[in-house]
Structures are given as structure tokens and as C-alpha cells.
Write an enzyme that holds these catalytic residues in place. Structure first.
Site, mmCIF file in Angstrom:
data_model
loop_
_atom_site.group_PDB
_atom_site.id
_atom_site.type_symbol
_atom_site.label_atom_id
_atom_site.label_comp_id
_atom_site.label_asym_id
_atom_site.label_seq_id
_atom_site.Cartn_x
_atom_site.Cartn_y
_atom_site.Cartn_z
ATOM 1 N N HIS A 96 20.180 23.960 -16.675
ATOM 2 C CA HIS A 96 18.935 24.101 -16.326
ATOM 3 C C HIS A 96 18.284 23.125 -15.831
ATOM 4 O O HIS A 96 18.490 22.202 -16.081
ATOM 5 C CB HIS A 96 18.311 24.092 -18.124
ATOM 6 C CG HIS A 96 18.646 25.593 -18.213
ATOM 7 N ND1 HIS A 96 17.720 27.264 -18.551
ATOM 8 C CD2 HIS A 96 19.791 26.550 -18.523
ATOM 9 C CE1 HIS A 96 18.549 27.582 -19.456
ATOM 10 N NE2 HIS A 96 19.838 27.777 -18.845
ATOM 11 N N GLU B 231 15.031 21.664 -16.762
ATOM 12 C CA GLU B 231 14.599 21.161 -17.341
ATOM 13 C C GLU B 231 15.237 19.716 -17.978
ATOM 14 O O GLU B 231 15.364 18.893 -17.836
ATOM 15 C CB GLU B 231 13.926 21.493 -18.563
ATOM 16 C CG GLU B 231 13.260 22.537 -18.145
ATOM 17 C CD GLU B 231 13.530 23.683 -17.621
ATOM 18 O OE1 GLU B 231 12.001 24.381 -18.468
ATOM 19 O OE2 GLU B 231 14.092 24.410 -17.278
ATOM 20 N N CYS C 198 12.636 27.198 -21.949
ATOM 21 C CA CYS C 198 13.313 28.140 -22.995
ATOM 22 C C CYS C 198 13.273 27.682 -23.775
ATOM 23 O O CYS C 198 13.123 26.142 -23.655
ATOM 24 C CB CYS C 198 15.061 28.340 -22.315
ATOM 25 S SG CYS C 198 16.169 27.582 -22.067
#
Length: 154
Positions: free
Chosen positions: A52, A54, A82
Site C-alpha cells: 500500500h 502508506e 486502511c
């Protein structure tokens, strides 16, 4: 600090993700007005559920700064983090988060739940925006394109 400048950088990374068929999410991490970490969604490209934006940006920032502690940093991401990314943000001690658009299916800054309100040892400040509409439009265009091709990846 001009938050829009950094969100524009995150949006540029999100657009790069589209080339590899990934959901357009981009992230930058800033310390003292300088970008120290960059990441974009690479799940499809790498075949890795943890790739992801991040997580990629946190890894980059830690490598550049030589520390896992990002307590002086601000994270800018185009989509609300998330649960996995929220956990990584907590563990990295990121000071502040600015996200572009809510994620009603998996968002942990208040959409599904607010993981940062739980009794963890670190609680970053959370802000929605700037550039919410631009972030929303990029995601909508991407998913409309997938539906138009008759394939739904998510």
C-alpha cells in the site's frame, strides 16, 4: 505549511499507480517542509497485499532518515488509511495525517472505525483534505474505467 503542495505530490504518485493497473493511491511523508518518503499503491505490480502507498512511504522515510521513528513527520495520502496502514502509522509514530477522501469500505480514520481513538501508545492528529474532490475524481475515474472494461478487481 502549504498542505496542498504535498497532496499534489501524493496525487502524482497515485496517477503513476494507474499505469500498473493499481488503485490510484499515493502518499508522501514530510519532515520540516521536505518530502522524506514517497509511496504508491503497488499491490498489482508486486502481487503483494501489503504494498500500500502508506507502507511504501513509511519504508522510504525510515530508510532516508535512518530511524523507524517518524514522530516529527506528517503523512499525506489520497485515500483514508486502511487498518493495516493505520497500524503502520501508529507503529512509526507519525505525528499527523492528512488524507484526501474517505474510504467507506476500509477507512480507519472514522469511516469504518477510528483506529487512532483506541488506547494505543500513539495517536496522530487526523485531517481530511486538502484536495478532496481531486482525490475522489481520480478514484471514480479509475473504477469507472474498470467497470467499462467489464472487470472488477476489488
Amino acid at each position: 505549511m502549504n498542505h496542498e503542495i504535498f497532496m499534489r505530490e501524493a496525487l502524482a504518485l497515485a496517477r503513476e499507480a494507474i499505469r500498473d493497473g493499481d488503485v490510484p493511491v499515493g502518499c508522501v511523508i514530510v519532515q520540516d517542509g521536505e518530502i522524506v518518503g514517497r509511496g504508491r499503491n503497488r499491490r498489482e505490480e508486486r502481487g503483494d497485499a501489503t504494498a500500500h502507498a502508506e507502507v511504501e512511504a513509511i519504508r522510504d522515510a525510515c530508510a532516508r532518515l535512518g530511524s523507524w521513528r517518524l514522530h516529527r513527520c506528517t503523512l499525506y495520502v489520497t485515500l483514508e488509511p486502511c487498518p493495516m496502514c493505520a497500524g503502520a502509522i501508529i507503529n512509526a509514530r507519525v505525528r499527523e495525517i492528512h488524507y484526501g477522501v474517505k474510504d467507506e469500505k476500509a477507512g480507519c480514520c472514522g469511516s469504518v472505525l477510528n483506529l487512532f481513538e483506541e488506547r494505543f501508545n500513539h495517536r496522530p492528529r487526523i485531517y481530511r483534505g486538502p484536495m478532496e474532490e481531486e482525490c475522489r475524481q481520480l478514484l471514480q475515474d479509475f473504477f469507472q474505467g474498470l467497470r467499462g472494461e467489464g472487470r472488477e478487481k476489488i
